[in-house]
Structures are given as structure tokens and as C-alpha cells.
Design a protein around this motif. Structure first.
Motif, PDB file in Angstrom:
ATOM      1  N   ASP A  14      51.914  14.820   7.281  1.00 21.85           N
ATOM      2  CA  ASP A  14      52.041  16.014   6.443  1.00 21.85           C
ATOM      3  C   ASP A  14      51.458  15.798   5.050  1.00 21.85           C
ATOM      4  O   ASP A  14      50.828  16.696   4.484  1.00 21.85           O
ATOM      5  CB  ASP A  14      53.501  16.442   6.345  1.00 21.85           C
ATOM      6  CG  ASP A  14      54.036  17.041   7.633  1.00 21.85           C
ATOM      7  OD1 ASP A  14      53.227  17.358   8.537  1.00 21.85           O
ATOM      8  OD2 ASP A  14      55.271  17.184   7.746  1.00 21.85           O
ATOM      9  N   THR A  15      51.657  14.612   4.501  1.00 24.55           N
ATOM     10  CA  THR A  15      51.104  14.297   3.177  1.00 24.55           C
ATOM     11  C   THR A  15      49.585  14.293   3.211  1.00 24.55           C
ATOM     12  O   THR A  15      48.927  14.853   2.326  1.00 24.55           O
ATOM     13  CB  THR A  15      51.632  12.934   2.688  1.00 24.55           C
ATOM     14  OG1 THR A  15      53.054  12.991   2.601  1.00 24.55           O
ATOM     15  CG2 THR A  15      51.056  12.577   1.332  1.00 24.55           C
ATOM     16  N   ILE A  16      49.015  13.654   4.229  1.00 20.41           N
ATOM     17  CA  ILE A  16      47.553  13.629   4.379  1.00 20.41           C
ATOM     18  C   ILE A  16      47.026  15.051   4.558  1.00 20.41           C
ATOM     19  O   ILE A  16      46.054  15.452   3.904  1.00 20.41           O
ATOM     20  CB  ILE A  16      47.137  12.739   5.564  1.00 20.41           C
ATOM     21  CG1 ILE A  16      47.478  11.275   5.277  1.00 20.41           C
ATOM     22  CG2 ILE A  16      45.646  12.903   5.866  1.00 20.41           C
ATOM     23  CD1 ILE A  16      47.368  10.367   6.483  1.00 20.41           C
ATOM     24  N   ALA A  17      47.664  15.821   5.435  1.00 18.88           N
ATOM     25  CA  ALA A  17      47.219  17.189   5.704  1.00 18.88           C
ATOM     26  C   ALA A  17      47.292  18.044   4.444  1.00 18.88           C
ATOM     27  O   ALA A  17      46.350  18.786   4.137  1.00 18.88           O
ATOM     28  CB  ALA A  17      48.062  17.801   6.819  1.00 18.88           C
ATOM     29  N   GLU A  18      48.385  17.951   3.724  1.00 13.68           N
ATOM     30  CA  GLU A  18      48.546  18.752   2.503  1.00 13.68           C
ATOM     31  C   GLU A  18      47.479  18.403   1.470  1.00 13.68           C
ATOM     32  O   GLU A  18      46.897  19.288   0.838  1.00 13.68           O
ATOM     33  CB  GLU A  18      49.937  18.536   1.913  1.00 13.68           C
ATOM     34  CG  GLU A  18      50.204  19.378   0.688  1.00 13.68           C
ATOM     35  CD  GLU A  18      51.599  19.168   0.126  1.00 13.68           C
ATOM     36  OE1 GLU A  18      51.771  19.377  -1.087  1.00 13.68           O
ATOM     37  OE2 GLU A  18      52.511  18.798   0.886  1.00 13.68           O
ATOM     38  N   THR A  19      47.223  17.117   1.301  1.00 10.27           N
ATOM     39  CA  THR A  19      46.217  16.673   0.341  1.00 10.27           C
ATOM     40  C   THR A  19      44.841  17.216   0.712  1.00 10.27           C
ATOM     41  O   THR A  19      44.102  17.717  -0.144  1.00 10.27           O
ATOM     42  CB  THR A  19      46.184  15.140   0.263  1.00 10.27           C
ATOM     43  OG1 THR A  19      47.485  14.670  -0.120  1.00 10.27           O
ATOM     44  CG2 THR A  19      45.148  14.653  -0.738  1.00 10.27           C
ATOM     45  N   LEU A  20      44.489  17.129   1.987  1.00  8.83           N
ATOM     46  CA  LEU A  20      43.188  17.627   2.436  1.00  8.83           C
ATOM     47  C   LEU A  20      43.103  19.149   2.357  1.00  8.83           C
ATOM     48  O   LEU A  20      42.059  19.700   1.994  1.00  8.83           O
ATOM     49  CB  LEU A  20      42.905  17.145   3.856  1.00  8.83           C
ATOM     50  CG  LEU A  20      42.686  15.638   4.001  1.00  8.83           C
ATOM     51  CD1 LEU A  20      42.662  15.238   5.467  1.00  8.83           C
ATOM     52  CD2 LEU A  20      41.396  15.224   3.305  1.00  8.83           C
ATOM     53  N   ASN A  24      40.596  22.283   0.386  1.00  9.68           N
ATOM     54  CA  ASN A  24      39.988  23.349   1.209  1.00  9.68           C
ATOM     55  C   ASN A  24      39.433  22.899   2.556  1.00  9.68           C
ATOM     56  O   ASN A  24      38.497  23.508   3.078  1.00  9.68           O
ATOM     57  CB  ASN A  24      38.923  24.101   0.416  1.00  9.68           C
ATOM     58  CG  ASN A  24      39.504  24.792  -0.789  1.00  9.68           C
ATOM     59  OD1 ASN A  24      40.555  25.421  -0.691  1.00  9.68           O
ATOM     60  ND2 ASN A  24      38.858  24.659  -1.932  1.00  9.68           N
ATOM     61  N   TYR A  25      40.020  21.849   3.138  1.00 13.13           N
ATOM     62  CA  TYR A  25      39.672  21.443   4.490  1.00 13.13           C
ATOM     63  C   TYR A  25      40.630  22.112   5.471  1.00 13.13           C
ATOM     64  O   TYR A  25      41.784  22.362   5.147  1.00 13.13           O
ATOM     65  CB  TYR A  25      39.773  19.924   4.665  1.00 13.13           C
ATOM     66  CG  TYR A  25      38.762  19.157   3.850  1.00 13.13           C
ATOM     67  CD1 TYR A  25      37.421  19.133   4.230  1.00 13.13           C
ATOM     68  CD2 TYR A  25      39.142  18.455   2.713  1.00 13.13           C
ATOM     69  CE1 TYR A  25      36.490  18.431   3.479  1.00 13.13           C
ATOM     70  CE2 TYR A  25      38.217  17.746   1.959  1.00 13.13           C
ATOM     71  CZ  TYR A  25      36.892  17.748   2.351  1.00 13.13           C
ATOM     72  OH  TYR A  25      35.974  17.061   1.618  1.00 13.13           O
ATOM     73  N   GLN A  26      40.147  22.380   6.685  1.00 12.93           N
ATOM     74  CA  GLN A  26      41.013  22.850   7.762  1.00 12.93           C
ATOM     75  C   GLN A  26      41.565  21.603   8.446  1.00 12.93           C
ATOM     76  O   GLN A  26      40.791  20.782   8.936  1.00 12.93           O
ATOM     77  CB  GLN A  26      40.234  23.668   8.787  1.00 12.93           C
ATOM     78  CG  GLN A  26      39.692  24.957   8.272  1.00 12.93           C
ATOM     79  CD  GLN A  26      38.885  25.678   9.340  1.00 12.93           C
ATOM     80  OE1 GLN A  26      38.764  25.214  10.464  1.00 12.93           O
ATOM     81  NE2 GLN A  26      38.328  26.805   8.973  1.00 12.93           N
ATOM     82  N   VAL A  27      42.872  21.456   8.471  1.00 13.69           N
ATOM     83  CA  VAL A  27      43.488  20.236   8.983  1.00 13.69           C
ATOM     84  C   VAL A  27      44.423  20.571  10.150  1.00 13.69           C
ATOM     85  O   VAL A  27      45.225  21.492  10.070  1.00 13.69           O
ATOM     86  CB  VAL A  27      44.278  19.493   7.884  1.00 13.69           C
ATOM     87  CG1 VAL A  27      44.869  18.198   8.422  1.00 13.69           C
ATOM     88  CG2 VAL A  27      43.385  19.214   6.682  1.00 13.69           C
ATOM     89  N   TYR A  28      44.280  19.799  11.219  1.00 11.22           N
ATOM     90  CA  TYR A  28      45.129  19.907  12.402  1.00 11.22           C
ATOM     91  C   TYR A  28      45.799  18.558  12.583  1.00 11.22           C
ATOM     92  O   TYR A  28      45.190  17.526  12.331  1.00 11.22           O
ATOM     93  CB  TYR A  28      44.287  20.269  13.630  1.00 11.22           C
ATOM     94  CG  TYR A  28      43.505  21.542  13.420  1.00 11.22           C
ATOM     95  CD1 TYR A  28      44.022  22.762  13.820  1.00 11.22           C
ATOM     96  CD2 TYR A  28      42.271  21.526  12.786  1.00 11.22           C
ATOM     97  CE1 TYR A  28      43.315  23.942  13.602  1.00 11.22           C
ATOM     98  CE2 TYR A  28      41.558  22.695  12.559  1.00 11.22           C
ATOM     99  CZ  TYR A  28      42.088  23.897  12.971  1.00 11.22           C
ATOM    100  OH  TYR A  28      41.393  25.061  12.744  1.00 11.22           O
ATOM    101  N   THR A  29      47.055  18.557  13.029  1.00 12.57           N
ATOM    102  CA  THR A  29      47.771  17.299  13.191  1.00 12.57           C
ATOM    103  C   THR A  29      48.320  17.152  14.607  1.00 12.57           C
ATOM    104  O   THR A  29      48.604  18.131  15.284  1.00 12.57           O
ATOM    105  CB  THR A  29      48.955  17.191  12.197  1.00 12.57           C
ATOM    106  OG1 THR A  29      49.841  18.278  12.397  1.00 12.57           O
ATOM    107  CG2 THR A  29      48.478  17.172  10.763  1.00 12.57           C
ATOM    108  N   ALA A  30      48.450  15.894  15.005  1.00 16.25           N
ATOM    109  CA  ALA A  30      49.109  15.523  16.258  1.00 16.25           C
ATOM    110  C   ALA A  30      49.957  14.300  15.944  1.00 16.25           C
ATOM    111  O   ALA A  30      49.555  13.445  15.153  1.00 16.25           O
ATOM    112  CB  ALA A  30      48.083  15.215  17.338  1.00 16.25           C
ATOM    113  N   HIS A  31      51.136  14.219  16.582  1.00 15.89           N
ATOM    114  CA  HIS A  31      52.072  13.155  16.235  1.00 15.89           C
ATOM    115  C   HIS A  31      52.296  12.140  17.347  1.00 15.89           C
ATOM    116  O   HIS A  31      53.196  11.307  17.252  1.00 15.89           O
ATOM    117  CB  HIS A  31      53.408  13.769  15.801  1.00 15.89           C
ATOM    118  CG  HIS A  31      53.261  14.687  14.627  1.00 15.89           C
ATOM    119  ND1 HIS A  31      52.879  14.260  13.380  1.00 15.89           N
ATOM    120  CD2 HIS A  31      53.414  16.024  14.519  1.00 15.89           C
ATOM    121  CE1 HIS A  31      52.811  15.281  12.559  1.00 15.89           C
ATOM    122  NE2 HIS A  31      53.130  16.376  13.231  1.00 15.89           N
ATOM    123  N   ASP A  32      51.502  12.202  18.401  1.00 12.38           N
ATOM    124  CA  ASP A  32      51.551  11.169  19.441  1.00 12.38           C
ATOM    125  C   ASP A  32      50.157  11.044  20.053  1.00 12.38           C
ATOM    126  O   ASP A  32      49.303  11.913  19.870  1.00 12.38           O
ATOM    127  CB  ASP A  32      52.607  11.483  20.512  1.00 12.38           C
ATOM    128  CG  ASP A  32      52.311  12.756  21.271  1.00 12.38           C
ATOM    129  OD1 ASP A  32      51.423  12.730  22.153  1.00 12.38           O
ATOM    130  OD2 ASP A  32      52.964  13.783  21.000  1.00 12.38           O
TER     131      ASP A  32
END
Length: 64
Positions: A14-20, A24-32
Motif C-alpha cells: 500500500d505504501t509503494i502503491a500510494e507513493t507511485l 500519477n502512475y496507475q498501480v495494481y497490487t497483488a498480495h500472493d
């Protein structure tokens, strides 16, 4: 620019995504590893930030 973050630590992801996103980057996350692999193989991303030690499928396997 679309970025995929595959990180099992939700707080870190979440920290990485928020920073990016603030840049103005589009960020998608996966946790496994399995979910990350599915996103990586079905989407088109400009960059993938990949943790190596993931539950399910590790980062090395995702790279292969």
C-alpha cells in the motif's frame, strides 16, 4: 504508465502503491504469488515490482 506491485506485506504494498499513485502512475497490487502471476500473465504492465519470497508461488517462479 501501469505498474504491478506483487508484495505479500499489505502495508508495504500500500505504501509503494500510494507513493507511485501520487506521481500519477496507475498501480495494481497483488498480495500472493498466484494472484500476482495471474495479473502479470493476463495484463500489460510497463513495470512489475516483485517480492521474491511470496506465499504460494515465489517471485523466482513468476519470473520464469
Amino acid at each position: 504508465m501501469k505498474i504491478l506491485v506483487i508484495e505479500d506485506s499489505i502495508r508495504l504494498a500500500d505504501t509503494i502503491a500510494e507513493t507511485l499513485q501520487n506521481e500519477n502512475y496507475q498501480v495494481y497490487t497483488a498480495h500472493d504469488g498466484l494472484t500476482g502471476y495471474e495479473h502479470a500473465s493476463t495484463g500489460i504492465y510497463d513495470m512489475i515490482i516483485l517480492d521474491l519470497m511470496l506465499p504460494g508461488v515465489d517471485g523466482f517462479e513468476i519470473c520464469r
